[in-house]
Every structure is written in structure tokens, then in C-alpha cells.
Scaffold this motif. Structure first.
Motif, PDB file in Angstrom:
ATOM      1  N   ASN A 410       0.848  -1.208   0.000  1.00  0.00           N
ATOM      2  CA  ASN A 410       0.000   0.000   0.000  1.00  0.00           C
ATOM      3  C   ASN A 410       0.870   1.240   0.000  1.00  0.00           C
ATOM      4  O   ASN A 410       0.585   2.227   0.671  1.00  0.00           O
ATOM      5  CB  ASN A 410      -0.957   0.003   1.191  1.00  0.00           C
ATOM      6  N   GLY A 411       1.945   1.176  -0.764  1.00  0.00           N
ATOM      7  CA  GLY A 411       2.874   2.296  -0.837  1.00  0.00           C
ATOM      8  C   GLY A 411       2.451   3.345  -1.844  1.00  0.00           C
ATOM      9  O   GLY A 411       1.255   3.558  -2.105  1.00  0.00           O
ATOM     10  N   SER A 412       3.438   3.996  -2.441  1.00  0.00           N
ATOM     11  CA  SER A 412       3.168   5.121  -3.346  1.00  0.00           C
ATOM     12  C   SER A 412       2.733   4.690  -4.737  1.00  0.00           C
ATOM     13  O   SER A 412       2.313   5.517  -5.543  1.00  0.00           O
ATOM     14  CB  SER A 412       4.433   5.996  -3.454  1.00  0.00           C
ATOM     15  N   GLY A 413       2.844   3.402  -5.048  1.00  0.00           N
ATOM     16  CA  GLY A 413       2.462   2.942  -6.375  1.00  0.00           C
ATOM     17  C   GLY A 413       3.541   3.226  -7.420  1.00  0.00           C
ATOM     18  O   GLY A 413       4.648   3.682  -7.101  1.00  0.00           O
ATOM     19  N   ILE A 414       3.202   2.949  -8.666  1.00  0.00           N
ATOM     20  CA  ILE A 414       4.149   3.115  -9.779  1.00  0.00           C
ATOM     21  C   ILE A 414       3.604   4.173 -10.733  1.00  0.00           C
ATOM     22  O   ILE A 414       2.441   4.118 -11.121  1.00  0.00           O
ATOM     23  CB  ILE A 414       4.354   1.786 -10.544  1.00  0.00           C
ATOM     24  N   ALA A 415       4.437   5.126 -11.079  1.00  0.00           N
ATOM     25  CA  ALA A 415       4.011   6.150 -12.038  1.00  0.00           C
ATOM     26  C   ALA A 415       3.706   5.503 -13.391  1.00  0.00           C
ATOM     27  O   ALA A 415       4.352   4.533 -13.805  1.00  0.00           O
ATOM     28  CB  ALA A 415       5.101   7.207 -12.194  1.00  0.00           C
ATOM     29  N   GLU A 416       2.710   6.047 -14.068  1.00  0.00           N
ATOM     30  CA  GLU A 416       2.312   5.482 -15.366  1.00  0.00           C
ATOM     31  C   GLU A 416       3.465   5.498 -16.361  1.00  0.00           C
ATOM     32  O   GLU A 416       3.609   4.588 -17.179  1.00  0.00           O
ATOM     33  CB  GLU A 416       1.120   6.264 -15.929  1.00  0.00           C
ATOM     34  N   ALA A 417       4.310   6.527 -16.288  1.00  0.00           N
ATOM     35  CA  ALA A 417       5.438   6.600 -17.223  1.00  0.00           C
ATOM     36  C   ALA A 417       6.489   5.539 -16.930  1.00  0.00           C
ATOM     37  O   ALA A 417       7.261   5.156 -17.816  1.00  0.00           O
ATOM     38  CB  ALA A 417       6.072   7.993 -17.158  1.00  0.00           C
ATOM     39  N   ASP A 418       6.527   5.035 -15.666  1.00  0.00           N
ATOM     40  CA  ASP A 418       7.537   4.040 -15.295  1.00  0.00           C
ATOM     41  C   ASP A 418       7.078   2.611 -15.530  1.00  0.00           C
ATOM     42  O   ASP A 418       7.919   1.701 -15.608  1.00  0.00           O
ATOM     43  CB  ASP A 418       7.911   4.200 -13.817  1.00  0.00           C
ATOM     44  N   LEU A 419       5.786   2.374 -15.634  1.00  0.00           N
ATOM     45  CA  LEU A 419       5.269   1.006 -15.748  1.00  0.00           C
ATOM     46  C   LEU A 419       5.900   0.207 -16.887  1.00  0.00           C
ATOM     47  O   LEU A 419       6.259  -0.961 -16.699  1.00  0.00           O
ATOM     48  CB  LEU A 419       3.743   1.035 -15.904  1.00  0.00           C
TER      49      LEU A 419
END
Length: 480
Positions: A410-419
Motif C-alpha cells: 500500500n505504498g506510493s504505487g508506480i508512475a504510469e510513465a515508469d510502468l
């Protein structure tokens, strides 16, 4: 772009050819009048016209001109030397037979002469083509670079086909480089591309005023010469690529050997440091101010040890030396081993593990899959504030006959540009290389390689039910 050229293949205009034929027949007629004045037989005059047809066929090649000369000579003989003179009629039946035989003979003679002339010209063209190609091939075999090949090509085409020919060679990006050959900037031109096996390697540039008058034989010779030039350029370009690839492979091997040597040298002292910190933990009370220092040493040493393991795995992957030894392993035991290792390093995090109640055996290399789980859990912890909500789950997918592992946080997640890039080598969330404990972009790339070596796949996505990220990888339940 290659400009279509309509060549003029006749050498001289038709009017000039007709004038030559008329002059030859006039000369034959003059000789005929001389023979007639000397009261020689008409057969001698007929032979003069046959010789005129033969001579005209040699001077003016072409079956059409030969036929025209044959018919014209027969009518001239009938008009000038057959009674009644200066008419196209004949009183004696023998004259008619003579006229027919002469026409046939003249036509056959003219056809044979034209055929012989054309064969001679074809042989000369073949000889010139063979000589030009031999010279070009011989010079190209000794060329040591693209620019030298282009210079030889321009010189050979200028000498054999068209003056002021120019050759431009392209670099590996398709950009024209220096032109070789003599040309005028104010001259219109047409281009003939030099096609390689993968791309256009260059251009042969001819002045338009000269290219418009190329014969079919010259166009054919130019095409063959361009093919030879393309082979030479393609061969040199391939040799350059092989040399470059060999150098890159050698550099990569040196780098891998250096990384492997350094990593092996670091493993022993790091293992000693970790063992020492374990003893210091047992010897030091938690309330002691030195306990926090020991924790810092243990945490940094564990991070360095994990980094060394990843580097060693990277070198084995690059050298194709990573051997997969699959054995049926209990999924719950593999999960508990990875979670226990991470929990000892990060006791402030509460990590949940879920496995099926029934026994789930998965063919795998337990040591490598354990490294995959540790890397993924370590990645989740780096992006989640303690205590966090981190879970690792394994389930059976009966339809696809696969085991599905899921690591969620449940952290900050992944930026769409990094996926699309998270599994690339040395890629980090901030887009650069880092030597801090945030990571250097090896863990996820090694996970991807190990899972693929097992015949599975790994993906990353953001959670839809809450904030955070989820990494999923699959392993086949049956050995292929």
C-alpha cells in the motif's frame, strides 16, 4: 530517386541513315552505267547492286534498313538497266525473273550482313562489359573503406559509361556523406540508388544530359556495376558491424569478469560482518545506545550482501551461465523462507503470507525463486512506510495450469510513465542510476530473467482496490 531515362539506341538520326543508303545506291548506279557503257552483261550490274546492299547493311545496321536497301536496289536496277529504260516495266519475262531473284538475293544478303554486324557489335559490347566489370571487381576487392569504394565506383562508371559520374555513400544512419567524382553543381542529374541487404548504401549520380542518351547495353552494364558496388559496400559494412559487435562482446565480457571478481571478493567480508552483528545483537541490550548502531551496520551489510547477490546473478545471466535446476517444491515453504528472511531484516514491517490449504508442488529452482520473492518484497518495502500492509500470495490457476504469485503493498504505487520500464536493466523510478539504498535497478530485471528462464512471466501494475502496487509472476505447474 532514380529518374527513368529513354535512351536513344540508334546512334544516328533516321534521316542520316537514309542519306547514307542513297549515296551508296547512287555510287552503285554510277558503276552500273560504266558497265553498261562497256556493254558488260547485266548480271555484272546486278552483282554491283548486291555489293551495294551488302556495304549499306554493314554501314547502317538494322533489318529494317537492310530490307529498305534491298527493295530500293532492285527497283533501281529495273528502272535504270532493264528495257524499256527509265520505267518500272519489263518486256522480256527473263527480266521479271531476274528482278525477283535479285530482290530475294539482295534481301538475304542484307539480312545476313545486318545480322553479322549486330553480332559483331553485341560481341564488342560484351567484351567491353566484361572488361569493365573485371576492372571494377579487381579494384573493389582491394578497397579498404566505404569512401574508397565510392571513389572507385565513380571512376569506373565515368570511364566505362558516362563521364562526370558521382558516387555518394551513406553512413549507418542513412545520411549522405562526402561525394566522390567530378560534377558541376549547375548540372541536372539523375540518381541510381545502391541497395544493400538492409538499407540504401549510396547513390550513383549521372548528369541528365548524358544519362538520356544511354543505350540499353550501357544501362544494363550500369545496373550490373551497381550490383557489384552494392556487394562491396554491403560486405564492408557487415565486416564493420562484426568488428564492432566483437569489440562490444569483449568489453561486456571484461566488465562481467570484473563485476564477478569484485562481487566474490565482497561476499566473504560481508558474510563475516553479518555474522558479527548477529553475535553483537545477542551481546547487547536493546536499551543500550549502541544497539541502534549495530542495527544500522546490519541493515547496510544486508543491503550490500543482497546487492552482491544480484550482481552475481546479473553476470551469470549475461554469460548464459545461469543454470536452472528444477525440483518439485512446496509453495508454502518457499514463501515462508522468503518472508522470514525479509522479516529479520525489516522487523518493523508486518508481512502476510497466504498459500493454498492443499499441498501445492511447483517445479522450480527454489534458490532462484526465493531470490525473486526477496527482491520483490524488498522493492515493496522500499516504497512503503512502516508498518505498511505487504502481502505475498500464491494460488493455483487450474485453467492455465500455472502457479500465480502476487506481492502487494500500500505504498506510493508506480508512475504510469515508469510502468513499461520497471523491468529494464538499471532503470530506477527517478530515471537515473543510483548508488544509494534506493536501488540501482537490478532487482526487478533479474526477477524478470529468472521467471522467464522458468517458463513463466512477470508483470507490474497499480492496485485497483487501494493505493499501492502489485507484482504478479507465474510459474508452470508441469515441466515441459
Amino acid at each position: 530517386m532514380k529518374i527513368n531515362v529513354q535512351p536513344n539506341t540508334q546512334g544516328k538520326p533516321p534521316f542520316a541513315q537514309v542519306v547514307i543508303i542513297m549515296l551508296i545506291l547512287c555510287a552503285a548506279s554510277i558503276v552500273g552505267f560504266v558497265f553498261h557503257a562497256l556493254q558488260l552483261p547485266e548480271a555484272n550490274i546486278a552483282i554491283v547492286y548486291l555489293l551495294a546492299v551488302l556495304f549499306a547493311s554493314l554501314r547502317v545496321p538494322g533489318y529494317g534498313y537492310g530490307f529498305f536497301t534491298s527493295v530500293l536496289s532492285a527497283f533501281a536496277f529495273n528502272f535504270l538497266f532493264t528495257e524499256p529504260y527509265f520505267t518500272f516495266t519489263a518486256h522480256a519475262p527473263s527480266y521479271i525473273i531476274t528482278f525477283i531473284i535479285m530482290t530475294i538475293t539482295a534481301f538475304a544478303t542484307g539480312s545476313l550482313a545486318s545480322h553479322a554486324k549486330m553480332s559483331e557489335r553485341s560481341a564488342q559490347e560484351s567484351e567491353a562489359e566484361t572488361k569493365a566489370l573485371y576492372t571494377l571487381t579487381n579494384r573493389l576487392s582491394g578497397a579498404s573503406g566505404m569512401h574508397e569504394i565510392a571513389s572507385i565506383a565513380a571512376d569506373a562508371i565515368s570511364n566505362a559509361i558516362c563521364k562526370n559520374a558521382v558516387c555518394l555513400c551513406f553512413d549507418e544512419t542513412g545520411t549522405p556523406e562526402e561525394a566522390h567524382g567530378e560534377s558541376r553543381l549547375d548540372t541536372a542529374f539523375c540518381d541510381w540508388p545502391i541497395y544493400g541487404s538492409e538499407a540504401i548504401l549510396g547513390i550513383i549520380r549521372l548528369p541528365l544530359e548524358n544519362a538520356q542518351h544511354l543505350s540499353k547495353a550501357q544501362i544494363h552494364l550500369l545496373s550490373v556495376m551497381i550490383e557489384n558496388i552494392a556487394l562491396a559496400m554491403d560486405r564492408f559494412r557487415s565486416a564493420q558491424q562484426r568488428i564492432k559487435l566483437r569489440e562490444e562482446t569483449q568489453q561486456e565480457r571484461y566488465r562481467s569478469n570484473l563485476l564477478r571478481s569484485i562481487s566474490h571478493d565482497l561476499r566473504t567480508p560481508l558474510a563475516g560482518i553479518l555474522g558479527t552483528t548477529e553475535m553483537l545483537f545477542d551481546m547487547t541490550d536493546r536499551q543500550d545506545s549502541r544497539y541502534a548502531l549495530i542495527e544500522g551496520i546490519d541493515r547496510d551489510a544486508a543491503w550490500l550482501f543482497s546487492l552482491v547477490e544480484n550482481v552475481l546473478s546479473l553476470t551469470r545471466l549475461q554469460d548464459d551461465a545461469l543454470s536452472i535446476r528444477k525440483q518439485p517444491e512446496v509453495a508454502e515453504e518457499v514463501l515462508s523462507g522468503a518472508v522470514g528472511h525479509i522479516s529479520r531484516r525489516y522487523p518493523q514491517y508486518d508481512i502476510e503470507a497466504h498459500a493454498p490449504e492443499e499441498l501445492l508442488l511447483i517445479p522450480m529452482d527454489a534458490k532462484l525463486i526465493n531470490q525473486v520473492l526477496i527482491n520483490l518484497l524488498d522493492n515493496a518495502i522500499k516504497h512503503t512506510q512502516p508498518p505498511g500492509e505487504i502481502s505475498v500470495t500464491v494460488t493455483r490457476d487450474t485453467a492455465s495450469r500455472q502457479a500465480v504469485f502476487s506481492i502487494r503493498d500500500n505504498g506510493s504505487g508506480i508512475a504510469e510513465a515508469d510502468l513499461p520500464h520497471v523491468f529494464q536493466m538499471f532503470y530506477t523510478a527517478n530515471g537515473g542510476r543510483s548508488d544509494s539504498q534506493s536501488g540501482i535497478g537490478l532487482g526487478l530485471a533479474i526477477c524478470d530473467s529468472i521467471v522467464k528462464a522458468h517458463g513463466g512471466a512477470v508483470t507490474a501494475r497499480n492496485r485497483t482496490d487501494a493505493q499501492g502496487a502489485e507484482f504478479i509472476f507465474t510459474l508452470p505447474l508441469e515441466e515441459e
